[in-house]
Design a protein around this motif. Structure first.
Motif, short mmCIF file in Angstrom:
data_model
loop_
_atom_site.label_atom_id
_atom_site.label_comp_id
_atom_site.label_asym_id
_atom_site.label_seq_id
_atom_site.Cartn_x
_atom_site.Cartn_y
_atom_site.Cartn_z
N ALA A 1 12.50 16.64 -21.24
CA ALA A 1 13.66 16.14 -21.98
C ALA A 1 13.48 14.66 -22.33
O ALA A 1 13.80 14.24 -23.45
N SER A 2 12.95 13.88 -21.39
CA SER A 2 12.73 12.46 -21.64
C SER A 2 11.69 12.25 -22.75
O SER A 2 11.89 11.44 -23.66
N LEU A 3 10.59 13.00 -22.66
CA LEU A 3 9.55 12.87 -23.69
C LEU A 3 10.05 13.34 -25.05
O LEU A 3 9.72 12.74 -26.09
N ARG A 4 10.83 14.40 -25.06
CA ARG A 4 11.36 14.90 -26.33
C ARG A 4 12.31 13.88 -26.95
O ARG A 4 12.33 13.68 -28.16
N GLU B 1 1.55 13.39 -24.58
CA GLU B 1 2.19 13.70 -23.30
C GLU B 1 3.15 14.88 -23.43
O GLU B 1 3.21 15.76 -22.56
N LEU B 2 3.91 14.89 -24.53
CA LEU B 2 4.85 16.00 -24.75
C LEU B 2 4.10 17.32 -24.92
O LEU B 2 4.51 18.35 -24.39
N GLN B 3 3.01 17.29 -25.67
CA GLN B 3 2.22 18.51 -25.86
C GLN B 3 1.64 19.00 -24.54
O GLN B 3 1.59 20.21 -24.28
N ASP B 4 1.21 18.06 -23.69
CA ASP B 4 0.66 18.44 -22.38
C ASP B 4 1.73 19.09 -21.51
O ASP B 4 1.49 20.13 -20.89
N VAL B 5 2.91 18.48 -21.47
CA VAL B 5 4.01 19.05 -20.67
C VAL B 5 4.42 20.40 -21.23
O VAL B 5 4.67 21.36 -20.47
N TYR C 1 13.17 9.70 -31.03
CA TYR C 1 13.38 8.29 -31.35
C TYR C 1 12.22 7.76 -32.20
O TYR C 1 12.42 7.02 -33.17
N TYR C 2 11.01 8.17 -31.84
CA TYR C 2 9.82 7.76 -32.61
C TYR C 2 9.91 8.25 -34.05
O TYR C 2 9.64 7.49 -34.99
N ASN C 3 10.29 9.50 -34.24
CA ASN C 3 10.41 10.04 -35.60
C ASN C 3 11.47 9.30 -36.40
O ASN C 3 11.29 9.02 -37.59
N ALA C 4 12.60 8.98 -35.72
CA ALA C 4 13.68 8.26 -36.41
C ALA C 4 13.21 6.86 -36.83
O ALA C 4 13.46 6.41 -37.95
#
Length: 297
Positions: free
Chosen positions: A203-206, A52-56, A211-214
């Protein structure tokens, strides 16, 4: 005893290391299977967030590229419009010059017509006859001047028409450029607004991605701790199961030494009665677990 002491020392060392690992694990999931399952679930969720982040981000990049192209095009059209404004201003001045020259030539033409009309007649002002007039201009000269002025006027009128055609064409192009520039300005505003509308989603997806990486890093650390603990526990079990006895050590079980001595004396007495050579040197060797004569089994 030395082997046993070394074994105990190794076990104590491993126990301390296990205690340290348990402290680092703290209240974390005690079962590595649960950690692996949570990591798998997190990976699936992270893959969705990443997509989703890549798409945005792709949409924002495309929007930025289109906006940049629109800005470049507007700059080109603005530069062309500025050139047209300068050209139209010069042409407007040339039209004014043409109009002034045409007025002058028309006046000359009209004056020539009047002079030609009164040539050879009494002066309309003082009534003097032609023979008494001081300035005499032949009718042919007046006619030639009249014709030259008329020809020059026709030439200027022709150039004036050509200039008007070019001026109108450039003016129409200038109007079209103004419309295009205004339209590009509206498109640029739309691109800006689209980017602003997508920023909160990005910003929300980032934030979710970070959070996912952490979380992935934290679970990776837990898995590493569990692997180290499993390896350490396996090593401790091997040390604990290892024997501290040497293969060359004597048997720890068997008759008591007094029993062995009495047995040796009984054998010696029997062999002495038989007259066995060196019977007095017979004894039972506890280490060899055998009867020896003069130290020989």
């Amino acid at each position: 005893p030395a082997r046993l002491a070394a074994k105990v020392a190794k076990l104590e060392r491993d126990d301390e290391m296990l205690a340290q690992l348990d402290k680092e694990l703290g209240d974390a999931l005690a079962d590595r299977t649960q950690v692996d399952a949570q990591l798998t679930e997190l990976a699936a969720s992270g893959a969705t967030t990443t997509a989703e982040l890549q798409d945005v981000q792709a949409q924002l990049d495309s929007n930025a590229a289109e906006r940049r192209a629109a800005v470049d095009r507007r700059q080109e059209l603005t530069a062309r419009a500025a050139e047209l404004d300068v050209t139209l201003e010069r042409f407007a001045k040339l039209r004014a010059v043409y109009s002034s020259d045409l007025d002058r030539l028309q006046s000359i033409e009209e004056g020539g017509s009047l002079l030609a009309a009164i040539a050879g007649r009494d002066c309309p002002v003082c009534g003097a006859p032609p023979s008494a007039q001081k300035h005499r201009h032949a009718a042919e000269e007046i006619s030639m001047a009249h014709m030259a002025a008329a020809a020059e006027a026709r030439k200027i009128e022709r150039e004036q028409r050509e200039l008007a055609h070019v001026f109108d064409s450039l003016h129409a192009e200038s109007l079209e450029l103004a419309i295009s520039i205004a339209s590009l300005g509206e498109q640029i505003e739309e691109f800006d607004q689209h980017a602003l509308d997508m920023r909160p989603t990005e910003a929300s997806l980032r934030s979710s991605f970070e959070y996912y990486n952490a979380q992935r890093a934290e679970l990776g650390k837990l898995i590493d701790l569990h692997m180290r603990r499993e390896e350490l526990a396996s090593r401790r079990a091997e040390i604990d199961a290892a024997s501290t006895k040497n293969a060359r050590d004597p048997l720890a079980v068997g008759p008591a030494s007094t029993v062995l001595f009495e047995f040796g004396e009984a054998v010696k007495a029997v062999l002495t009665e038989w007259g066995f050579p060196d019977a007095e040197k017979i004894q039972f060797d506890a280490k060899a677990s055998d009867i020896t004569i003069a130290g020989k089994a």
